[in-house]
Design an enzyme around this catalytic site. Structure first.
Site, short mmCIF file in Angstrom:
data_model
loop_
_atom_site.label_atom_id
_atom_site.label_comp_id
_atom_site.label_asym_id
_atom_site.label_seq_id
_atom_site.Cartn_x
_atom_site.Cartn_y
_atom_site.Cartn_z
N TYR A 5 -0.33 10.10 4.54
CA TYR A 5 -0.80 10.34 5.90
C TYR A 5 0.17 11.34 6.55
CZ TYR A 5 -2.27 5.61 4.58
OH TYR A 5 -2.72 4.52 3.89
N ARG A 6 -0.37 12.40 7.09
CA ARG A 6 0.51 13.41 7.68
C ARG A 6 1.32 12.81 8.82
NH1 ARG A 6 -4.59 15.79 10.53
NH2 ARG A 6 -4.17 15.33 12.72
N GLU B 28 -0.81 1.27 -5.65
CA GLU B 28 -0.70 2.62 -6.21
C GLU B 28 0.51 2.76 -7.13
OE1 GLU B 28 -3.33 2.66 -2.73
OE2 GLU B 28 -1.32 1.84 -3.10
N TRP C 227 -2.58 7.52 11.09
CA TRP C 227 -3.39 6.47 10.47
C TRP C 227 -4.78 6.49 11.09
CZ3 TRP C 227 0.90 2.19 10.54
CH2 TRP C 227 1.64 2.28 9.34
N ASN D 256 0.85 -1.19 0.00
CA ASN D 256 0.00 0.00 0.00
C ASN D 256 0.89 1.24 0.00
OD1 ASN D 256 -2.69 1.40 0.39
ND2 ASN D 256 -1.58 2.19 2.16
N ASP E 29 -6.14 21.49 9.38
CA ASP E 29 -6.42 20.45 8.40
C ASP E 29 -7.10 20.99 7.15
OD1 ASP E 29 -6.47 17.74 7.50
OD2 ASP E 29 -6.68 17.12 9.59
#
Length: 595
Positions: free
Chosen positions: A173-174, A235, A187, A169, A285
């Protein structure tokens, strides 16, 4: 295709879409303020060559316009992504034996690049740092907004492998930098990386993790795409398909994971599922609000590898429009053909920037039978990350799905509030601060298609806007557009907004209105900011009401901050705003930056 990030930057510079900033700048807030101004004005990408106290330059705004995003993905226009996928989906031999298979041969070049290529040596491993040499503080990681809990890596390509199946995967993700050799890993509940970690926990193993920064911008986009779970497809395959050339992968130096050979920087390490979680946040965000502190796993960095002269890529998120809106639009175009396979009545769809992805979806339908709009809505809400959609608006096939506000106005011409609006309940984005509970809340469907006799038929309605509005003490500002009334107020007590709505709708100015939007006093009365604020601040099941107006029912959305007395017991976040001192600093230095 672009072999790597620097090739993309060179191409942007030739097009006049890259500006170099050669004076020293700070990675704490200053770069954010400059980049925010650029993206909101449609300006160029930026390369900050000298970042105070750091070892690497910063590239930002790589996807800062629709046209630039298309260029990054190797197409003239984002609509070409849908055409490319449509051609791929036509790769079906059907029946007909050898002759049918031979008919596929002219189309096989579409799959050129689909499969990644393994290499033994890679530019990203020109410099290898291990042990005490690992120091994340040398990276120009941005502190983006004043209330952020620290510096955050905002454009990471996080690579993990399923401990049970071996499936790879690549996600984005920050990551909050905690110290020289560790970060938090954001996560969320529904993310694949979290599932991998839970499997590692059950197996009693640590989870190897690699984080790539940079590379072909197609790969960066692919990490954001909601790829459906397909065995053997990651991906990396999506990126190779889009670029028409394979992604080159090399084995990590301390982890058994493939990493992009043409990346700028790679962080290698692990997460121990048995360790206590660490506090992460707050973070300004993509919703335009701060997400509060929460607990997430700690990522231990065992090695940093990078190119000589590496460039650190970054992005910022916040009050729209931001560059993530163009990545979202790319995803819309890419997955439209697949959506049509499942729901053939879908002509088009769009997630307006004001909806920050999941808060608002417009869909145009080829309607043939009564209730078909509801059938399509139920179907869409059951598809992957579309399950997070909060407000779904349906219109007829010939109605453009953007700009979003115009589509909404057209929908209101055919939607009788109460009869043609539906409240539902289901999963919502974990970043939704207004929902009834964490990751669980209400949804609103507006059927703005023309009504068939079985659906009650069309109800005559002429959208109007009144130039002179009633004076109501609690309504600080008011504005009307055909069919829509926007009002801001200074909220001081529970249920104040709905009480105000009842009074307003008794006035003649409610004639020709089918939607009343209520927002807090610090909201600008433009359609874009008003809808952004209201959609962020409603749980439709709690905050959507149908009330009588002068010419029929009106849908009222209470987008004000919710109080504990109104049954809201979660933390209500702060809106993102830049420190005035930083704004003044950037204003004073603007010419010094070279703009």
């Amino acid at each position: 295709m672009f072999r790597n990030l620097r090739a993309y930057l060179e191409a942007l510079e030739k097009r006049g879409e890259l500006r170099r900033v050669r004076v020293p700048v700070s990675s704490e807030l200053e770069i954010t303020e400059i980049a925010d101004r650029m993206v909101k004005s449609g300006g160029p990408a930026l390369l900050f060559e000298r970042v105070v106290g750091k070892d690497f330059p910063v590239a930002i705004g790589l996807f800062g316009t629709r046209a630039r995003t298309a260029f990054a993905l190797g197409v003239e226009d984002l609509d070409e992504l849908a055409q490319k996928v449509e051609r791929l989906l036509a790769l079906s031999p059907g029946r007909g034996g050898l002759s049918a298979l031979m008919g596929l041969l002219p189309k096989l070049p579409l799959l050129r690049g689909f499969f990644p290529k393994r290499v033994r040596r890679a530019p990203v491993q020109e410099v290898v740092l291990k042990g005490e040499a690992v120091d994340l503080t040398r990276l120009p990681v941005l502190k983006c907004w004043p209330l952020d809990g620290g510096p955050f890596i905002t454009l990471p390509l996080v690579i993990t492998r399923d401990p049970e199946t071996g499936e790879l995967n690549l996600g984005m993700y920050r990551m909050q930098v905690l110290d020289r050799r560790s970060t938090a890993m954001h996560w969320q509940l529904h993310k694949v990386g979290r599932r991998h970690l839970e499997k590692a926990r059950k197996l009693g193993k640590k989870l190897p993790v690699a984080v790539a920064l940079g590379g072909d911008p197609v790969l960066t986009y692919a990490a954001t795409a909601p790829l459906p779970p397909l065995p053997g497809v990651s991906e990396f395959h999506l990126a190779g398909f889009l670029r028409g050339a394979p992604i080159e992968l090399v084995r990590g130096v301390t982890v058994d994971l493939p990493v992009p050979a043409e990346a700028e920087i790679v962080l290698e390490g692990y997460i121990d599922p048995e360790e206590p979680l660490v506090e992460e946040g707050p973070f300004g965000d993509h919703t335009g609000f701060y997400t509060p502190k929460d607990l997430y796993p700690r990522f231990h960095v065992t090695a940093i590898t990078h190119r000589r002269g590496a460039i650190y890529p970054a992005t910022i998120v916040g009050v729209p429009p931001m560059e993530d809106a163009y990545l979202i639009e790319a995803t819309e175009r890419l997955f439209l053909p697949a959506l049509r396979l499942v729901l053939p009545e879908v002509a088009d769809y769009h997630m307006p920037p004001e909806g920050v992805a999941h808060n608002w979806v417009n869909v145009a339908l080829r309607k043939e039978f009564p209730g078909q709009a509801y059938k399509a809505a139920y179907g869409m809400l059951g598809l992957g990350q579309m399950m997070f959609a909060k407000v779904l608006v349906a219109v007829d096939e010939e109605v453009p799905v953007k700009p979003g506000f115009s589509t909404l106005q057209e929908a209101l011409s055919h939607a009788l509030p109460g009869r043609d609006t539906l409240l539902l309940r289901g999963p919502v984005d974990v970043l939704d601060h207004s929902s009834r509970a964490f990751a669980y809340g209400g949804k609103l469907f507006i059927d703005g298609t023309r009504k068939l006799p079985e659906e009650g038929g069309e109800v005559p309605f002429t959208p109007r806007a009144h130039p002179e509005l009633t004076q109501e003490a609690e309504a600080l500002e008011q504005r009307q557009w055909p069919g829509v009334w926007g009002v801001t107020l200074r909220k001081e007590r529970p249920f104040q907004a709905l009480a105000l709505a009842e009074r307003l709708l008794r006035h003649p100015q409610s004639a020709g209105i089918r939607l009343l939007l209520l927002a807090d006093h610090d909201t600008a009365l433009t359609p874009e900011e008003l809808l952004w604020a209201v959609l962020n601040n409603i749980d439709p099941e709690r905050d959507a009401r149908v009330m009588p107006g002068m010419e029929g029912p009106v849908l009222v959305l209470d987008g004000t901050r919710k109080l504990p007395e109104e049954g809201f017991n979660r933390v209500w976040p702060e809106r993102i705003r830049m420190d005035p001192k930083v704004k003044a600093l950037v204003e004073a230095r603007w010419e010094e930056y070279g703009f």
